[in-house]
Write an enzyme that holds these catalytic residues in place. Structure first.
Site, PDB file in Angstrom:
ATOM      1  N   GLY A  90       0.847  -1.248   0.010  1.00  0.00           N
ATOM      2  CA  GLY A  90       0.088  -0.080   0.062  1.00  0.00           C
ATOM      3  C   GLY A  90       0.774   1.243   0.058  1.00  0.00           C
ATOM      4  O   GLY A  90       2.049   1.133  -0.537  1.00  0.00           O
ATOM      5  N   SER A  91       0.279   2.231   0.785  1.00  0.00           N
ATOM      6  CA  SER A  91       0.895   3.740   0.421  1.00  0.00           C
ATOM      7  C   SER A  91       2.281   3.972   1.103  1.00  0.00           C
ATOM      8  O   SER A  91       2.792   4.862   0.983  1.00  0.00           O
ATOM      9  CB  SER A  91      -0.083   4.608   1.132  1.00  0.00           C
ATOM     10  OG  SER A  91      -1.326   4.456   0.443  1.00  0.00           O
ATOM     11  N   VAL A  92       2.877   2.676   1.664  1.00  0.00           N
ATOM     12  CA  VAL A  92       4.102   3.172   2.239  1.00  0.00           C
ATOM     13  C   VAL A  92       4.926   3.336   1.169  1.00  0.00           C
ATOM     14  O   VAL A  92       6.263   3.733   1.769  1.00  0.00           O
ATOM     15  CB  VAL A  92       4.240   1.984   3.496  1.00  0.00           C
ATOM     16  CG1 VAL A  92       3.472   2.073   4.662  1.00  0.00           C
ATOM     17  CG2 VAL A  92       4.262   0.591   2.930  1.00  0.00           C
TER      18      VAL A  92
END
Length: 591
Positions: free
Chosen positions: A302-304
């Site tokens: 995801g957004s990491v």
């Protein structure tokens, strides 16, 4: 008769018959033949069968017995033992002798806690002169068995591995087999270093199998070498306890966390759930209970991944640091529309990271050359196995940039189409925290620091300041804020694939990666909880609190003081938030 003499009667005359001369010759011949047979047998035994008979004698009265060697111990960075050898006993029998005392088998079975049928089976399935009954039992049980005094039943002093921290270190250290050989994780990966080499001795035994004397020590046992890890026991404890609490609360199937020094790459904690206590016999029968998820399990993060895409964009000057993007409408890519969970209008790069805008991140990615994003990911450690010594450790999946279409170009910046491990996330964020240097992770004390620059210092410092905003009010990582410290980090939430070209909407990979203190980071921590399906299962709600609790204790353990504002510690601006506000700020935008 004369003169009136009375006649005296005479008895019968004795019978006499001469023996045949051939009978004496026969008897003499038989005696000579018997003597000759004995002499021939003696010659046969003394001359022709000497070697075979001596060998059989040695088999019965001379035995070669193993001399156990101690396995090397594993220590933490402060010298505390993580895996030690403790006294134990092995129970075995010589079936040839033991079978002669079957009337005593019931007593033996009762003492060692085994059914008579199982005892009989083990004796039958053993070798001609050796069969195990129990291995690595307590010395007290060995003493009780020895007191029985049953011929053919033996007790051998040995040792077993004991893990003082129990389930907290099982997925990291692994397990050993009953023969003291590594079975999983570090115990398996460093088995040649840790395992000792057993010795042998030749002994003379009597008819009951008791040792009369040692004839020759054929080979001395060689103890294994010790292993000194970078793990800090206190940080390991807090990481495990907080991760376990989050897993149970949110219903995650598995989880992992890594704490690392951003300057040296030394791993201070590496934990996984579920786990098991290796000190309890039979408690670690399921391989999932001792799998090191931090290095063996790759997932879509995801957004990491967004900060690394932004680093590539800034390094190649594809965007300007103060540039803004319109994120009010969904972005059509590859037949679907990229959306944000919370509608914003125009966001600069800092706010795209703070609010975790998928639209803004995709627009930045599409402005950045595919090769630049790929190279940044690769340089940060993604797509490469860490080489820590774990058998089967994975490097995840990082597709070659030549095969990226427009959809992959956009979504790989959002953490889809790429898989990483928890360790790799800690490894990558360490480069942002330390000013742009990739530092190779290490678990062994004394290894030299290996680092190389992967992004300009200015880019790393800018990202560090922006990521502080993620953990500030209205940021998706507000639950990671630690009073008194400046904290930087990034949330990530990715819906799990359903195996049918779609996603499960109620199960997620919830991730948070952060470092502290924000102004001069020393420690980085990555947390991942997989297949969570309860409550607000976003990275900012589920994983960020694990960071907050663990990192606060880690900073105290490492004597890292908060930043001082005059004569007092600077307090977090988020100290008065309510639980409702925290959930609103997390806004599902952990995506």
């Amino acid at each position: 008769m004369k003169g009136g003499e009375i006649p005296v009667p005479r008895g019968p005359r004795p019978f006499s018959r001469a023996l045949p001369h051939w009978r004496a010759g026969l008897i003499l011949s038989l005696l000579l033949l018997g003597l000759g047979g004995i002499l021939l047998r003696d010659v046969q035994l003394q001359w022709f069968q000497t070697r075979a008979l001596r060998a059989q004698g040695r088999m019965r009265y001379q035995q070669t017995r193993p001399l156990p060697a101690g396995r090397g111990m594993i220590y933490a960075r402060n010298g505390d033992p993580l895996a030690v050898n403790v006294p134990a006993a092995t129970l075995w029998v010589d079936p040839r002798i033991f079978r002669q005392h079957q009337s005593q088998w019931g007593r033996v079975a009762q003492v060692i806690g085994m059914s008579p049928l199982e005892l009989s089976t083990r004796v039958r399935q053993g070798g001609a002169d050796f069969a195990y009954l129990r291995r690595q039992v307590s010395p007290s049980l060995g003493k009780a068995v020895r007191a029985l005094g049953i011929p053919g039943l033996y007790v051998q002093a040995t040792s077993r591995t004991y893990y003082p921290l129990g389930a907290m270190t099982t997925p990291l250290l692994g397990l050993v087999h009953l023969d003291h050989q590594g079975a999983a994780d570090l115990e398996l990966g460093y088995n040649q270093w840790l395992a000792g080499r057993q010795g042998r001795e030749r002994v003379l035994v009597d008819g009951q199998g008791q040792v009369l004397r040692v004839l020759q020590e054929a080979e001395h046992p060689q103890p294994g070498h010790n292993l000194h890890l970078t793990i800090d026991p206190q940080i390991q404890y807090w990481a495990y306890m907080t991760l376990l609490a989050a897993q149970q609360h949110f219903g995650a199937k598995v989880g992992s966390a890594v704490v690392m020094n951003v300057h040296t790459g030394q791993i201070l904690a590496m934990v996984s759930v579920p786990s098991c206590n290796p000190n309890g016999r039979g408690s670690c029968s399921d391989p999932l209970d001792y799998a090191n998820n931090a290095v063996h399990q790759a997932f879509e993060p995801g957004s990491v991944m967004k900060p690394f895409m932004v680093a590539a964009a800034l390094t190649t000057h594809s965007i300007q640091p103060d540039q803004s993007f319109n994120v009010s409408h969904c972005l059509p890519v590859g037949g679907f529309c990229i959306r944000d969970d919370v509608v914003h209008h125009e966001l600069n790069v800092a706010h795209i990271l703070k609010y975790s805008s998928d639209i803004g991140a995709a627009k930045i990615a599409l402005r950045t050359p595919r090769e630049a994003i790929y190279d940044m990911y690769r340089a940060a450690g993604f797509g490469q196995a860490p080489g820590l010594g774990f058998v089967g450790e994975t490097g995840g999946v990082l597709p070659d940039w030549h095969g990226w279409g427009r959809a992959r170009h956009a979504t790989i910046a959002l953490g889809y189409g790429v898989s990483v491990t928890t360790l790799q996330l800690a490894e990558g964020y360490a480069a942002i925290a330390n000013g742009g240097y990739h530092v190779r992770p290490t678990l062994l004390l004394g290894q030299p620091v290996q680092r190389r620059r992967i992004m300009p210092a200015g880019v790393a410092n800018r990202l560090r300041r922006w990521l502080e905003g993620v953990c500030a009010p209205n940021g998706t990582g507000i639950l990671a804020a630690i009073p008194g410290y400046r904290v930087a980090g990034k949330t990530g939430t990715a819906n799990m694939a359903n195996g049918k070209d779609g996603f499960l909407h109620n199960e997620t990979n919830a991730t948070f990666v952060g470092f502290a203190p924000g102004f001069a980071p020393d420690l980085v921590m990555a947390i991942s909880l997989r297949a969570s399906k309860r409550y607000w299962n976003f990275g900012g709600v589920e994983s960020a609190p694990v960071f907050r609790v663990t990192m606060r204790h880690a900073l105290e353990e490492m004597n890292i003081a908060p930043r001082w504002c005059g004569h007092r510690a600077c307090l977090s601006q988020a100290r008065n938030i309510t639980a409702t506000q925290a959930e609103i700020w997390a806004e599902g935008g952990g995506q």
